[in-house]
Design a protein around this motif. Structure first.
Motif, PDB file in Angstrom:
ATOM      1  N   UNK A 256       6.679  -7.169   1.602  1.00  0.00           N
ATOM      2  CA  UNK A 256       5.885  -6.211   0.849  1.00  0.00           C
ATOM      3  C   UNK A 256       4.751  -6.909   0.113  1.00  0.00           C
ATOM      4  N   UNK A 257       3.694  -6.161  -0.117  1.00  0.00           N
ATOM      5  CA  UNK A 257       2.573  -6.657  -0.904  1.00  0.00           C
ATOM      6  C   UNK A 257       2.247  -5.617  -1.965  1.00  0.00           C
ATOM      7  N   UNK A 258       1.585  -6.055  -3.004  1.00  0.00           N
ATOM      8  CA  UNK A 258       1.202  -5.171  -4.108  1.00  0.00           C
ATOM      9  C   UNK A 258      -0.304  -5.076  -4.149  1.00  0.00           C
ATOM     10  N   UNK A 259      -0.815  -3.858  -4.241  1.00  0.00           N
ATOM     11  CA  UNK A 259      -2.256  -3.660  -4.337  1.00  0.00           C
ATOM     12  C   UNK A 259      -2.617  -3.497  -5.812  1.00  0.00           C
ATOM     13  N   UNK A 260      -3.251  -4.491  -6.438  1.00  0.00           N
ATOM     14  CA  UNK A 260      -3.527  -4.407  -7.869  1.00  0.00           C
ATOM     15  C   UNK A 260      -4.577  -3.366  -8.232  1.00  0.00           C
ATOM     16  N   UNK A 261      -5.323  -2.871  -7.251  1.00  0.00           N
ATOM     17  CA  UNK A 261      -6.327  -1.835  -7.515  1.00  0.00           C
ATOM     18  C   UNK A 261      -5.680  -0.457  -7.623  1.00  0.00           C
TER      19      UNK A 261
ATOM     20  N   UNK B 151       3.127  -6.352   3.738  1.00  0.00           N
ATOM     21  CA  UNK B 151       2.499  -7.668   3.813  1.00  0.00           C
ATOM     22  C   UNK B 151       2.024  -7.929   5.235  1.00  0.00           C
ATOM     23  N   UNK B 152       0.875  -8.595   5.338  1.00  0.00           N
ATOM     24  CA  UNK B 152       0.290  -8.871   6.649  1.00  0.00           C
ATOM     25  C   UNK B 152       0.896 -10.136   7.228  1.00  0.00           C
ATOM     26  N   UNK B 153       1.335 -10.046   8.484  1.00  0.00           N
ATOM     27  CA  UNK B 153       1.942 -11.169   9.192  1.00  0.00           C
ATOM     28  C   UNK B 153       0.877 -11.837  10.046  1.00  0.00           C
ATOM     29  N   UNK B 154       0.443 -13.025   9.650  1.00  0.00           N
ATOM     30  CA  UNK B 154      -0.625 -13.715  10.371  1.00  0.00           C
ATOM     31  C   UNK B 154      -0.219 -14.087  11.796  1.00  0.00           C
ATOM     32  N   UNK B 155       1.079 -14.351  11.993  1.00  0.00           N
ATOM     33  CA  UNK B 155       1.520 -14.778  13.329  1.00  0.00           C
ATOM     34  C   UNK B 155       1.411 -13.656  14.361  1.00  0.00           C
ATOM     35  N   UNK B 156       1.577 -12.414  13.917  1.00  0.00           N
ATOM     36  CA  UNK B 156       1.479 -11.284  14.839  1.00  0.00           C
ATOM     37  C   UNK B 156       0.184 -10.498  14.661  1.00  0.00           C
ATOM     38  N   UNK B 157      -0.599 -10.891  13.638  1.00  0.00           N
ATOM     39  CA  UNK B 157      -1.861 -10.208  13.333  1.00  0.00           C
ATOM     40  C   UNK B 157      -1.645  -8.717  13.066  1.00  0.00           C
ATOM     41  N   UNK B 158      -0.562  -8.420  12.354  1.00  0.00           N
ATOM     42  CA  UNK B 158      -0.215  -7.032  12.045  1.00  0.00           C
ATOM     43  C   UNK B 158       0.694  -7.024  10.819  1.00  0.00           C
ATOM     44  N   UNK B 159       0.796  -5.900  10.130  1.00  0.00           N
ATOM     45  CA  UNK B 159       1.709  -5.821   8.977  1.00  0.00           C
ATOM     46  C   UNK B 159       3.158  -6.013   9.425  1.00  0.00           C
ATOM     47  N   UNK B 160       3.985  -6.565   8.528  1.00  0.00           N
ATOM     48  CA  UNK B 160       5.400  -6.732   8.839  1.00  0.00           C
ATOM     49  C   UNK B 160       6.041  -5.353   9.036  1.00  0.00           C
ATOM     50  N   UNK B 161       6.703  -5.127  10.175  1.00  0.00           N
ATOM     51  CA  UNK B 161       7.344  -3.819  10.422  1.00  0.00           C
ATOM     52  C   UNK B 161       8.355  -3.433   9.350  1.00  0.00           C
ATOM     53  N   UNK B 162       9.108  -4.400   8.830  1.00  0.00           N
ATOM     54  CA  UNK B 162      10.089  -4.063   7.789  1.00  0.00           C
ATOM     55  C   UNK B 162       9.394  -3.585   6.525  1.00  0.00           C
ATOM     56  N   UNK B 163       8.238  -4.159   6.231  1.00  0.00           N
ATOM     57  CA  UNK B 163       7.475  -3.689   5.088  1.00  0.00           C
ATOM     58  C   UNK B 163       6.980  -2.272   5.286  1.00  0.00           C
ATOM     59  N   UNK B 164       6.442  -1.993   6.459  1.00  0.00           N
ATOM     60  CA  UNK B 164       5.948  -0.654   6.773  1.00  0.00           C
ATOM     61  C   UNK B 164       7.069   0.376   6.682  1.00  0.00           C
ATOM     62  N   UNK B 165       8.226   0.030   7.249  1.00  0.00           N
ATOM     63  CA  UNK B 165       9.349   0.964   7.266  1.00  0.00           C
ATOM     64  C   UNK B 165       9.871   1.233   5.865  1.00  0.00           C
ATOM     65  N   UNK B 166       9.995   0.182   5.068  1.00  0.00           N
ATOM     66  CA  UNK B 166      10.497   0.332   3.702  1.00  0.00           C
ATOM     67  C   UNK B 166       9.574   1.216   2.873  1.00  0.00           C
ATOM     68  N   UNK B 167       8.289   0.983   2.969  1.00  0.00           N
ATOM     69  CA  UNK B 167       7.320   1.780   2.216  1.00  0.00           C
ATOM     70  C   UNK B 167       7.347   3.232   2.675  1.00  0.00           C
ATOM     71  N   UNK B 168       7.440   3.440   3.982  1.00  0.00           N
ATOM     72  CA  UNK B 168       7.439   4.805   4.516  1.00  0.00           C
ATOM     73  C   UNK B 168       8.683   5.581   4.070  1.00  0.00           C
ATOM     74  N   UNK B 169       9.854   4.972   4.194  1.00  0.00           N
ATOM     75  CA  UNK B 169      11.093   5.676   3.863  1.00  0.00           C
ATOM     76  C   UNK B 169      11.185   5.966   2.368  1.00  0.00           C
ATOM     77  N   UNK B 170      10.855   4.992   1.540  1.00  0.00           N
ATOM     78  CA  UNK B 170      10.981   5.156   0.086  1.00  0.00           C
ATOM     79  C   UNK B 170       9.712   5.708  -0.560  1.00  0.00           C
ATOM     80  N   UNK B 171       8.667   5.912   0.242  1.00  0.00           N
ATOM     81  CA  UNK B 171       7.401   6.471  -0.236  1.00  0.00           C
ATOM     82  C   UNK B 171       6.822   5.653  -1.391  1.00  0.00           C
ATOM     83  N   UNK B 172       6.846   4.345  -1.236  1.00  0.00           N
ATOM     84  CA  UNK B 172       6.400   3.442  -2.297  1.00  0.00           C
ATOM     85  C   UNK B 172       4.883   3.399  -2.456  1.00  0.00           C
ATOM     86  N   UNK B 173       4.165   4.077  -1.578  1.00  0.00           N
ATOM     87  CA  UNK B 173       2.705   4.080  -1.659  1.00  0.00           C
ATOM     88  C   UNK B 173       2.148   5.419  -2.131  1.00  0.00           C
ATOM     89  N   UNK B 174       3.018   6.349  -2.533  1.00  0.00           N
ATOM     90  CA  UNK B 174       2.516   7.670  -2.909  1.00  0.00           C
ATOM     91  C   UNK B 174       3.371   8.356  -3.977  1.00  0.00           C
TER      92      UNK B 174
END
Length: 247
Positions: free
Chosen positions: A132-137, A144-167
């Motif tokens: 997970x990453x925090x947006x201070x704005x 969190x962005x995974x540099x090795x796959x050039x994409x966000x970590x799937x576990x981060x995306x799933x956690x945020x989506x299920x728990x609605x941590x971005x809204x």
């Protein structure tokens, strides 16, 4: 979401939970298991009260939910949902402290990856800032962005989506206050010629209502200009904070 250090239960409580779990396993094998009835019958017993008390201690003096880190934790949450995985119902490592809202959002949702591993972050087994990453704005979570796959970590995306941590507006307001307090302490520290490492660490902990310190010192928050200057000017204080978080 703060990282949670799981502590051991008293041996007597562990034994009592193990006996209850054996009963669950036997009833499941016999096809007579009623998950809701078994849990409701157990939740007011001494072993479950002890487990809940220990979870509250693990969550810190404000007893925050182990998922959102904002609302008050009210009850035992099963990381592996008990309705789908009754074999985990009375396993101590499967118990977390959860608020009503996070419990409602999560429900029985529990996606697994191709290897059968959870796609949801477990704050008692994982370092949330690895995913997970925090947006201070916006003071909300992003994956969190995974540099090795050039994409966000799937576990981060799933956690945020299920728990609605971005809204969640109320949660955002709480994180914003904590972010401002911690940033102000760091800015003051940068202006000081010398800094007592222990006092600074303790002041940060007192200001941190939401488990954000890990993001500044172990996550991408270390790249913020104020924290980059802090690390350069007061390396002993920086090391004291990272050591406390990693310990």
């Amino acid at each position: 979401m703060r990282r949670v250090r799981r502590t051991a239960l008293p041996a007597q409580t562990e034994s009592a939970l193990a006996r209850r779990q054996q009963t669950i396993d036997d009833k499941k094998a016999a096809g007579t298991l009623n998950v809701t009835k078994e849990w409701e019958g157990a939740r007011k017993t001494k072993p479950l009260k002890t487990a809940l008390g220990q979870l509250r201690t693990m969550a810190g003096k404000r007893e925050r939910c182990m998922y959102c880190g904002d609302s008050h934790g009210t009850d035992i949450e099963h990381f592996w949902p008990k309705a789908r995985y009754p074999q985990q119902m009375f396993r101590w490592p499967n118990m977390l402290l959860c608020c009503t809202e996070c419990g409602r959002f999560k429900g029985d949702q529990f996606p697994l990856d191709d290897n059968g591993l959870p796609m949801l972050v477990d704050p008692s087994a994982d370092n949330p800032w690895d995913y997970l990453d925090f947006n201070p704005d916006t003071c909300t979570f992003v994956a969190r962005f995974d540099l090795s796959s050039n994409a966000p970590f799937p576990r981060g995306l799933t956690t945020i989506d299920i728990l609605q941590l971005d809204r969640r507006e109320a949660m955002e307001a709480g994180y914003r206050k904590t972010h401002r307090r911690i940033l102000a302490l760091a800015e003051q520290a940068v202006e000081q010629a010398s800094l007592d490492a222990a006092e600074f660490r303790d002041a940060l902990c007192d200001a941190d209502d939401h488990g954000l310190i890990g993001w500044y010192f172990l996550g991408t928050g270390a790249r913020l200009p104020t924290f980059a200057r802090l690390r350069s000017k007061h390396p002993e204080a920086w090391d004291a904070c990272t050591a406390a978080l990693a310990g």
